[in-house]
Scaffold this motif. Structure first.
Motif, short mmCIF file in Angstrom:
data_model
loop_
_atom_site.label_atom_id
_atom_site.label_comp_id
_atom_site.label_asym_id
_atom_site.label_seq_id
_atom_site.Cartn_x
_atom_site.Cartn_y
_atom_site.Cartn_z
N TYR A 86 0.57 -0.84 -0.05
CA TYR A 86 -0.29 0.45 -0.37
C TYR A 86 0.88 1.15 0.08
O TYR A 86 2.00 1.18 -0.10
N GLU A 87 0.30 2.74 -0.34
CA GLU A 87 1.05 3.43 -0.24
C GLU A 87 0.43 4.47 -0.02
O GLU A 87 -1.28 4.88 0.25
N VAL A 88 0.65 5.68 0.26
CA VAL A 88 -0.11 7.01 1.12
C VAL A 88 -0.11 8.11 -0.99
O VAL A 88 1.09 8.46 -1.36
N ILE A 89 -0.47 8.52 -0.66
CA ILE A 89 -0.95 9.44 -1.70
C ILE A 89 -2.10 10.80 -1.33
O ILE A 89 -2.38 10.42 0.06
N ASN A 90 -2.20 11.03 -2.08
CA ASN A 90 -2.89 12.82 -2.07
C ASN A 90 -2.59 13.14 -0.73
O ASN A 90 -3.16 14.10 0.18
N LEU A 91 -1.03 14.01 -0.64
CA LEU A 91 -0.13 14.43 0.37
C LEU A 91 0.26 15.74 -0.51
O LEU A 91 1.10 15.69 -1.09
N ASP A 92 0.41 16.76 0.75
CA ASP A 92 1.18 18.14 0.39
C ASP A 92 2.19 17.82 1.07
O ASP A 92 3.25 18.65 1.38
N ASN A 93 2.56 17.00 1.41
CA ASN A 93 3.42 16.64 3.17
C ASN A 93 4.93 15.82 2.18
O ASN A 93 6.07 16.11 3.08
N VAL A 94 5.69 15.95 1.62
CA VAL A 94 6.35 15.02 0.50
C VAL A 94 7.97 15.89 1.01
O VAL A 94 8.10 16.62 0.44
N ILE A 95 8.34 14.69 1.88
CA ILE A 95 9.52 15.27 1.79
C ILE A 95 10.52 14.07 0.53
O ILE A 95 12.04 14.32 0.33
N ALA A 96 10.09 12.98 0.76
CA ALA A 96 11.42 12.06 -0.43
C ALA A 96 10.19 11.27 -1.22
O ALA A 96 8.88 10.45 -0.48
N THR A 97 10.85 10.57 -2.46
CA THR A 97 10.02 9.87 -3.02
C THR A 97 10.85 8.48 -3.20
O THR A 97 12.17 8.49 -3.11
N THR A 98 10.63 7.58 -4.06
CA THR A 98 11.21 6.29 -4.15
C THR A 98 10.16 5.69 -5.14
O THR A 98 8.89 5.50 -5.54
N LYS A 99 11.69 5.00 -6.48
CA LYS A 99 11.11 4.72 -7.74
C LYS A 99 11.22 2.98 -7.55
O LYS A 99 11.65 2.49 -7.12
N TYR A 100 9.53 2.29 -8.06
CA TYR A 100 9.29 0.87 -8.21
C TYR A 100 8.67 0.42 -9.57
O TYR A 100 7.93 0.80 -9.35
#
Length: 202
Positions: free
Chosen positions: A148-162
């Protein structure tokens, strides 16, 4: 000045003691939070998590943890790990729609991808907003295990690609941090993340 790290024990967080060991290795003093009074003793909070969003929220309600947990998270530096980060959101959609803690604006949805799930193993993070938690480990790999993933978020500080999809791997809102990965399983970069968390406010 005390700096006690409280790890919330709500019965289904299978990574609780591995987190305790990693925090102690990073130089932290740990208190397992098993009742309401323990929240008053600790200075920072770690919300661990392995398992179901719905089961976790049911357990919080049964243990009468819900209000004191939300009050404590609102005022103390907090780190949600994996499911612990997801529980900070408004809603989760695992086994039906379930209210989360509502501390951040996201919701938790299945990771929709034409690739093997759960997403498991070491993967790199991409820091998109400098922050104290990930300082010095911006280009490291961390251990993931999630569907599962977190979506619809304004507070992102890092992402990861899969495969061909980028998902949220770390968030920050005021005093609240969350990571989708498991720092306690991420070797030295994970230990450094806990060192950074321990030093918040110093």
């Amino acid at each position: 000045m005390s700096n006690i790290i409280g790890i919330v024990d709500y019965g289904i967080a299978g990574n609780l003691y591995s987190i305790q060991k990693a925090i102690e290795q990073a130089g932290g003093l740990v208190k397992i939070i098993s009742n309401e009074q323990d929240f008053y003793i600790v200075d920072k909070i770690v919300l661990p998590g392995v398992g179901s969003f719905k089961d976790a929220m049911i357990r919080f309600s049964k243990d009468n943890f819900l209000e004191i947990l939300k009050t404590s998270i609102a005022i103390k530096p907090t780190l949600g790990i994996c499911l612990g980060m997801q529980l900070l959101c408004k809603f989760g959609f695992e086994h039906g729609k379930t209210d989360g803690l509502g501390m951040i604006s996201g919701e938790v949805q299945p990771l929709l991808i034409d690739e093997k799930l759960p997403h498991m193993g070491f993967n790199k993070i991409c820091v998109i907003k400098p922050n104290k938690l990930l300082k010095g480990i911006e280009n490291e790999e961390f251990y993931f295990m999630h569907s599962y993933e977190v979506i619809n978020l304004d507070n992102v500080i890092a992402t990861t690609k899969y495969a061909d999809r980028s998902f949220v791997s770390a968030i920050l809102k005021d005093n609240i941090y969350g990571v989708q990965f498991h720092p306690e399983k991420s070797k030295e970069p994970g230990i450094q993340l806990f060192r950074n968390f321990i030093s918040l406010g110093e």
